[in-house]
Design an enzyme around this catalytic site. Structure first.
Site, PDB file in Angstrom:
ATOM      1  N   ASP A 118     -12.218  -3.495   1.297  1.00 24.82           N
ATOM      2  CA  ASP A 118     -12.740  -3.804   2.496  1.00 24.82           C
ATOM      3  C   ASP A 118     -14.229  -3.678   2.410  1.00 24.82           C
ATOM      4  O   ASP A 118     -15.021  -2.756   2.841  1.00 24.82           O
ATOM      5  CB  ASP A 118     -12.273  -3.021   3.983  1.00 24.82           C
ATOM      6  CG  ASP A 118     -10.841  -3.157   4.102  1.00 24.82           C
ATOM      7  OD1 ASP A 118     -10.507  -4.141   4.769  1.00 24.82           O
ATOM      8  OD2 ASP A 118     -10.153  -2.235   3.705  1.00 24.82           O
ATOM      9  N   HIS A 178       0.890  -1.190   0.054  1.00 25.57           N
ATOM     10  CA  HIS A 178      -0.082  -0.125  -0.018  1.00 25.57           C
ATOM     11  C   HIS A 178       0.935   1.380  -0.123  1.00 25.57           C
ATOM     12  O   HIS A 178       1.838   1.267   1.045  1.00 25.57           O
ATOM     13  CB  HIS A 178      -0.680   0.043   1.171  1.00 25.57           C
ATOM     14  CG  HIS A 178      -2.006  -0.827   1.100  1.00 25.57           C
ATOM     15  ND1 HIS A 178      -1.930  -2.180   0.761  1.00 25.57           N
ATOM     16  CD2 HIS A 178      -3.257  -0.894   1.556  1.00 25.57           C
ATOM     17  CE1 HIS A 178      -3.181  -2.798   1.042  1.00 25.57           C
ATOM     18  NE2 HIS A 178      -3.891  -2.070   1.333  1.00 25.57           N
ATOM     19  N   GLU A 187      -1.891   6.299  -0.812  1.00 28.04           N
ATOM     20  CA  GLU A 187      -3.386   6.531  -0.415  1.00 28.04           C
ATOM     21  C   GLU A 187      -3.626   7.887   0.701  1.00 28.04           C
ATOM     22  O   GLU A 187      -3.909   9.060   0.182  1.00 28.04           O
ATOM     23  CB  GLU A 187      -4.071   5.313   0.214  1.00 28.04           C
ATOM     24  CG  GLU A 187      -5.582   5.432   0.690  1.00 28.04           C
ATOM     25  CD  GLU A 187      -5.875   4.265   1.573  1.00 28.04           C
ATOM     26  OE1 GLU A 187      -7.092   4.160   1.736  1.00 28.04           O
ATOM     27  OE2 GLU A 187      -5.084   3.621   2.196  1.00 28.04           O
TER      28      GLU A 187
END
EC number: 3.5.4.2
Length: 341
Positions: A277, A195, A198
């Site tokens: 999610d 990740h 973001e």
């Protein structure tokens, strides 16, 4: 609003999901069922009360409730049931291949054995209706030594996962923190993703590429703030696993019509759409595609490109990858033929 034809294309086209946290697919109904089965007391009286708590202001406020939900996962069958439920939803959305993130540290910290976690998830993948592989993620708010310990603990189960990733809170936890564990994973022949970009700045994307040697960037939407980085991602065809509904829910963008996905595609980047999610962020794969295409100037050719990108960016062997890409091409060819008749 989308016309019926475009909606049908998005729903029916073959697609791969490359950014799904399996613990983030845990719906309130299953949380309550598992809590009852395992004798776990929750701070919420009803399913509806728990669902109302899914009002996040940022990544950390989401993570707080995410970890609370994971507390009901104790036995191998719990992990199996959670994964089986996700795979059924993915299959209904015409997902043909999924690369599933799991967070062993979330569970081993609670005393759940590593083998309980991975065996339950892996067994459901073998029994599931779609092709599915596993990527083990390290929690970046914990230390690199803990990540290394987790990697070593995983080695007896090396045949059950294909790669490693890096998730949890991005702010204050740069990729550079995890150089040693990623080098060890690379030596083990594992695929590498992380990740980045973001909540964190574009520089995190750059260091994930240069220091961790990742093959894909999870999220990556802030790359457009750095034109040189954007040009590099396009030139090197580094895939971004973008999660539109997640980005809105966590206030990366305030509204879907402000999302930069169309601009990422216009810049020549290998963009994919994913659900992140889905139980917490308001939708699975088709929900993400429909919300994005309703809000942005995207059409059939973008849909085809996004579907092809999802398989091109997947960690699949040559023949399997070609087979899925052929499915996409056949689908859009049939759609074109039907449309001209």
């Amino acid at each position: 609003m989308l016309d019926e034809r475009m909606r049908n294309i998005l729903q029916q086209m073959p697609k791969a999901e490359l950014h799904i946290h399996i613990e983030g697919s845990l719906e309130p109904e299953l949380i309550f069922a598992l809590a009852q089965r395992n004798g776990v007391s929750l701070n919420y009286a009803t399913v509806e009360e728990l669902r109302r708590a899914y009002a996040f202001t940022d990544l950390q406020s989401f993570l707080d409730i995410y970890y609370a939900g994971a507390s009901v996962l104790l036995e191998e069958q719990d992990f199996y049931d959670m994964t089986a439920a996700y795979l059924a939803r993915a299959h209904a959305d015409n997902v043909r291949h999924a690369e599933i993130f799991f967070d062993p540290q979330t569970h081993t910290a609670r005393g759940v054995p590593f083998e309980t976690v991975i065996n339950g998830i892996w067994r459901a993948c073998q029994d599931g209706p779609v092709s599915a592989t596993l990527i083990m993620c390290f929690l970046r708010h914990l230390s690199e030594d803990e990540a290394i310990a987790t990697l070593e603990e995983s080695l007896p189960f090396r045949d059950k996962f294909i790669g490693v990733g890096l998730d949890s809170s991005e702010r204050g936890h740069p990729p550079a923190k995890f150089c040693r564990v990623y080098e060890r994973a690379r030596q083990l022949g594992l695929h590498l993703v992380a990740h980045a970009g973001e909540e964190g700045p574009p520089a995190y994307i750059e260091t994930a590429l240069d220091l961790l040697n990742v093959e894909r960037i999870d999220h990556g939407v802030r790359c457009l703030e750095d034109p040189e980085l954007t040009a590099r991602l396009a030139r090197e065809q580094v895939a971004l696993t973008v999660c539109p509904l997640s980005n809105i829910k966590l206030r990366v963008f305030d509204r879907m019509d402000e999302h930069n996905l169309a601009r990422l595609l216009d810049a020549g980047l290998v963009v994919t759409i994913n659900s992140d999610d889905p139980a917490y962020f308001g939708g699975y794969m088709n929900d993400n595609f429909i919300a994005t295409f309703e809000a942005l100037p995207l059409g059939v050719e973008h849909a085809r490109q996004l579907a092809r990108n999802s398989f091109s960016a997947a960690f699949l062997e040559g023949e399997a990858k070609r087979g899925f890409l052929d499915q996409v091409d056949r689908f859009f060819q049939q759609h074109a033929n039907t449309n001209t008749n």
